[in-house]
Design a protein around this motif. Structure first.
Motif, PDB file in Angstrom:
ATOM      1  N   LEU A   1       5.568  12.611   1.252  1.00 26.46           N
ATOM      2  CA  LEU A   1       5.571  13.390   2.483  1.00 26.46           C
ATOM      3  C   LEU A   1       4.613  14.564   2.363  1.00 26.46           C
ATOM      4  N   LEU A   2       3.846  14.780   3.412  1.00 28.41           N
ATOM      5  CA  LEU A   2       3.021  15.983   3.530  1.00 28.41           C
ATOM      6  C   LEU A   2       3.690  16.860   4.583  1.00 28.41           C
ATOM      7  N   HIS A   3       4.403  17.874   4.123  1.00 27.85           N
ATOM      8  CA  HIS A   3       5.137  18.760   5.026  1.00 27.85           C
ATOM      9  C   HIS A   3       4.180  19.849   5.493  1.00 27.85           C
ATOM     10  N   VAL A   4       3.706  19.704   6.739  1.00 27.72           N
ATOM     11  CA  VAL A   4       2.719  20.644   7.288  1.00 27.72           C
ATOM     12  C   VAL A   4       3.447  21.830   7.911  1.00 27.72           C
ATOM     13  N   VAL A   5       2.987  23.036   7.569  1.00 25.77           N
ATOM     14  CA  VAL A   5       3.622  24.271   8.023  1.00 25.77           C
ATOM     15  C   VAL A   5       2.566  25.155   8.688  1.00 25.77           C
ATOM     16  N   ASP A   6       2.891  25.721   9.836  1.00 19.84           N
ATOM     17  CA  ASP A   6       2.006  26.695  10.488  1.00 19.84           C
ATOM     18  C   ASP A   6       2.297  28.058   9.885  1.00 19.84           C
ATOM     19  N   ILE A   7       1.517  28.443   8.881  1.00 21.71           N
ATOM     20  CA  ILE A   7       1.816  29.692   8.173  1.00 21.71           C
ATOM     21  C   ILE A   7       1.489  30.914   9.020  1.00 21.71           C
TER      22      ILE A   7
ATOM     23  N   GLY B   1      15.324  13.693   2.339  1.00 22.34           N
ATOM     24  CA  GLY B   1      15.184  15.039   1.795  1.00 22.34           C
ATOM     25  C   GLY B   1      14.747  15.104   0.348  1.00 22.34           C
ATOM     26  N   ASP B   2      14.906  13.990  -0.391  1.00 14.17           N
ATOM     27  CA  ASP B   2      14.571  14.022  -1.822  1.00 14.17           C
ATOM     28  C   ASP B   2      13.256  13.309  -2.139  1.00 14.17           C
ATOM     29  N   LYS B   3      12.449  13.023  -1.131  1.00 16.32           N
ATOM     30  CA  LYS B   3      11.184  12.329  -1.371  1.00 16.32           C
ATOM     31  C   LYS B   3      10.149  13.284  -1.969  1.00 16.32           C
ATOM     32  N   PRO B   4       9.206  12.758  -2.765  1.00 15.88           N
ATOM     33  CA  PRO B   4       8.105  13.605  -3.252  1.00 15.88           C
ATOM     34  C   PRO B   4       7.395  14.255  -2.073  1.00 15.88           C
ATOM     35  N   THR B   5       7.223  15.573  -2.143  1.00 16.41           N
ATOM     36  CA  THR B   5       6.686  16.311  -0.990  1.00 16.41           C
ATOM     37  C   THR B   5       5.637  17.324  -1.430  1.00 16.41           C
ATOM     38  N   ILE B   6       4.545  17.375  -0.685  1.00 13.42           N
ATOM     39  CA  ILE B   6       3.528  18.413  -0.858  1.00 13.42           C
ATOM     40  C   ILE B   6       3.603  19.322   0.363  1.00 13.42           C
ATOM     41  N   MET B   7       3.761  20.625   0.137  1.00 11.80           N
ATOM     42  CA  MET B   7       3.785  21.588   1.238  1.00 11.80           C
ATOM     43  C   MET B   7       2.351  21.955   1.599  1.00 11.80           C
ATOM     44  N   VAL B   8       1.992  21.726   2.858  1.00 11.30           N
ATOM     45  CA  VAL B   8       0.633  22.000   3.320  1.00 11.30           C
ATOM     46  C   VAL B   8       0.704  23.157   4.315  1.00 11.30           C
ATOM     47  N   PHE B   9       0.327  24.345   3.861  1.00 16.31           N
ATOM     48  CA  PHE B   9       0.370  25.524   4.719  1.00 16.31           C
ATOM     49  C   PHE B   9      -0.925  25.586   5.520  1.00 16.31           C
TER      50      PHE B   9
ATOM     51  N   MET C   1       0.838  -1.198   0.000  1.00 15.08           N
ATOM     52  CA  MET C   1       0.000   0.000   0.000  1.00 15.08           C
ATOM     53  C   MET C   1       0.875   1.251   0.000  1.00 15.08           C
ATOM     54  N   VAL C   2       0.403   2.290  -0.671  1.00 16.39           N
ATOM     55  CA  VAL C   2       1.131   3.556  -0.705  1.00 16.39           C
ATOM     56  C   VAL C   2       1.174   4.134   0.711  1.00 16.39           C
ATOM     57  N   ARG C   3       2.350   4.633   1.099  1.00 15.34           N
ATOM     58  CA  ARG C   3       2.525   5.186   2.445  1.00 15.34           C
ATOM     59  C   ARG C   3       2.750   6.689   2.363  1.00 15.34           C
ATOM     60  N   VAL C   4       1.975   7.409   3.150  1.00 14.83           N
ATOM     61  CA  VAL C   4       2.070   8.872   3.209  1.00 14.83           C
ATOM     62  C   VAL C   4       2.391   9.257   4.645  1.00 14.83           C
ATOM     63  N   ALA C   5       3.365  10.152   4.833  1.00 12.99           N
ATOM     64  CA  ALA C   5       3.766  10.558   6.185  1.00 12.99           C
ATOM     65  C   ALA C   5       3.589  12.059   6.368  1.00 12.99           C
ATOM     66  N   LEU C   6       2.981  12.423   7.495  1.00 13.24           N
ATOM     67  CA  LEU C   6       2.886  13.827   7.888  1.00 13.24           C
ATOM     68  C   LEU C   6       4.167  14.207   8.622  1.00 13.24           C
ATOM     69  N   VAL C   7       4.846  15.232   8.155  1.00  9.96           N
ATOM     70  CA  VAL C   7       6.047  15.715   8.830  1.00  9.96           C
ATOM     71  C   VAL C   7       5.894  17.215   9.038  1.00  9.96           C
TER      72      VAL C   7
ATOM     73  N   LEU D   1      -1.896   4.319   3.462  1.00 12.98           N
ATOM     74  CA  LEU D   1      -1.546   4.416   4.874  1.00 12.98           C
ATOM     75  C   LEU D   1      -1.021   5.813   5.178  1.00 12.98           C
ATOM     76  N   LEU D   2      -1.550   6.417   6.229  1.00 16.25           N
ATOM     77  CA  LEU D   2      -1.137   7.761   6.635  1.00 16.25           C
ATOM     78  C   LEU D   2      -0.533   7.686   8.037  1.00 16.25           C
ATOM     79  N   SER D   3       0.687   8.226   8.206  1.00 18.82           N
ATOM     80  CA  SER D   3       1.344   8.196   9.514  1.00 18.82           C
ATOM     81  C   SER D   3       1.587   9.612  10.023  1.00 18.82           C
ATOM     82  N   ASP D   4       1.401   9.779  11.321  1.00 17.73           N
ATOM     83  CA  ASP D   4       1.667  11.044  12.009  1.00 17.73           C
ATOM     84  C   ASP D   4       2.922  10.843  12.849  1.00 17.73           C
ATOM     85  N   THR D   5       3.907  11.711  12.701  1.00 24.24           N
ATOM     86  CA  THR D   5       5.211  11.498  13.350  1.00 24.24           C
ATOM     87  C   THR D   5       5.519  12.615  14.342  1.00 24.24           C
ATOM     88  N   VAL D   6       6.558  12.396  15.143  1.00 23.05           N
ATOM     89  CA  VAL D   6       6.982  13.383  16.125  1.00 23.05           C
ATOM     90  C   VAL D   6       7.387  14.683  15.427  1.00 23.05           C
ATOM     91  N   GLY D   7       7.042  15.811  16.037  1.00 21.05           N
ATOM     92  CA  GLY D   7       7.393  17.096  15.449  1.00 21.05           C
ATOM     93  C   GLY D   7       8.864  17.420  15.618  1.00 21.05           C
TER      94      GLY D   7
END
Length: 405
Positions: A281-287, A309-317, A199-205, A249-255
């Motif tokens: 990676l879903l790179h979550v940012v507190d804008i 550092g080179d993984k496909p990443t979506i910036m989520v503001f 299964m595709v794995r997506v991680a919140l960072v 699969l979606l994972s939530d990791t330590v900040g």
């Protein structure tokens, strides 16, 4: 910064220095964060002390004059804890403790304490305990100052040294035991990850306290602990999520955080295996945070350290509902208009515009733009899934499979 003055909170002073590498503005940002860390740990910052120096004093971190100011304030204001923004050496910690006569903590010790409070599972507790032992080992000598008055004599030769060596041996043995325990758990978790199939794995960072757990709850309809404090989540949480007809699969990791202690980076690298093995990676940012660009840089630095550092990443503001530009007075001709005065739309036209559809602007709390977010994540996960299972016509009957050939 922290308005709550609960009488149950420990009264603390914060101490930092201005150097060539850290100007006054930068120090204020770090002390703001240190104040939030102090509040998260159960303390209240009564006052800040700062000093401009070329480098920290090797004996007491700050100069003797400033240290005397701190000592007087501590005595007159019932202060129980002094917290330094940078890591102290064992000698500095010992010397400062003798002068102030109160509990002395540095940034690393404070973060370790928060992690110890927040650790819920045996795995997280083991990782924190390992980090604490590695931090403690070089500082054991300072814990035996009560034996200094035993200056030799019959039956009194070198008891402190004997005790210290015994303790060092105990701590080293404990570190070895904890590392073996972590290896065992890592193997078990690797088997669990292997059992999840392809299964595709997506991680919140992202930086700590940017809303990753809130977003996780909204997307997966789960109940992951979320709180407006730093490091609310330590344990990696993995949930199966389905958007339209597509499971992943979606994972939530330590900040992450600036000046993250080396001991924690090392001991929590295994927790970050979810990030290493993620397809997206879903790179979550507190804008809404005034220093969000620095937060992005800190996260990207740590991602590089764990080879992600080179993984496909979506910036989520995130937290667009809380974003406020600093107002510029109409009659203030001297103030130069800078990024802090930008509207959200102006930010979108800066370097963020180069991200294209990999920049999303949402509010997880108020569920703003979540449909656009889900659609973008679905498209990205679908593309990864198609690459992995190129001939799944049942899932994607409208997909042009000629493009795959």
């Amino acid at each position: 910064m922290i308005e709550k003055k609960d009488v149950s909170l420990e009264r603390a002073v914060l101490i930092g220095i201005i150097t060539q590498d850290q100007d006054e503005t930068k120090l204020k940002e770090y002390l703001d964060e240190l104040e939030f860390l102090t509040f998260t740990a159960g303390g209240y910052a009564v006052k800040r002390f700062t000093q401009k120096m070329d480098r920290p004093d090797p004996k007491t971190f700050i100069g003797s004059g400033k240290m005397e100011q701190v000592r007087v304030f501590v005595e007159e204001n019932d202060i129980t804890t002094a917290i330094f923004d940078d890591e102290l050496s064992a000698a500095q910690e010992r010397n400062i403790s003798k002068i102030l006569g109160i509990k002395i903590l540095d940034r690393t010790n404070l973060i370790l304490d928060i992690f110890a409070q927040r650790a819920q599972t045996s795995y997280a507790r083991t990782q924190v305990e390992l980090a604490q032992c590695e931090y403690l080992l070089p500082r054991l000598r300072g814990m035996w100052t009560h034996l200094e008055r035993q200056k030799g004599g019959i039956g009194m030769r070198g008891p402190g040294e004997t005790e210290i060596e015994t303790d060092r041996r105990i701590v080293r043995d404990k570190i070895s035991l904890l590392k073996e325990r972590i290896k065992t758990i890592d193997k078990q978790m690797a088997v669990q990850r292997g059992n999840r199939g392809k299964m595709v794995r997506v991680a919140l960072v992202g930086y700590t306290n940017v809303g990753k757990s809130t977003l996780m709850n909204v997307i997966s309809k789960s109940d992951v602990f979320a709180e407006n404090k730093l490091f609310a989540t330590l344990d990696t949480t993995v949930r199966k999520v389905v958007i339209q007809n597509l499971p992943f699969l979606l994972s939530d990791t330590v900040g992450f955080i600036r000046k993250l202690p080396t001991q924690l980076v090392d001991s929590f690298k295994s927790t970050l295996d979810e990030v290493r093995e993620a397809d997206l990676l879903l790179h979550v940012v507190d804008i809404s945070h005034p220093n969000f660009e620095e937060h992005i840089a800190s996260v990207e630095k740590i991602l590089g350290e764990i080879d992600s550092g080179d993984k496909p990443t979506i910036m989520v503001f995130n937290k667009i509902d809380a974003y406020e530009a600093e107002p510029l007075e109409a009659d203030d001709l001297e103030t130069e208009r800078t990024e802090k005065h930008y509207s959200l739309e102006e930010w979108k036209s800066t370097w963020m515009s180069k991200l294209g559809n990999n920049a999303l602007f949402i509010s997880a709390l108020n569920k703003q733009n979540l449909e656009d977010f889900k659609k973008r994540v679905y498209d990205e996960v679908r593309d990864i899934h198609i690459t992995r299972f190129p001939y799944n016509h049942f899932l994607y009957p409208d997909y042009n499979y000629e493009d795959m050939k």
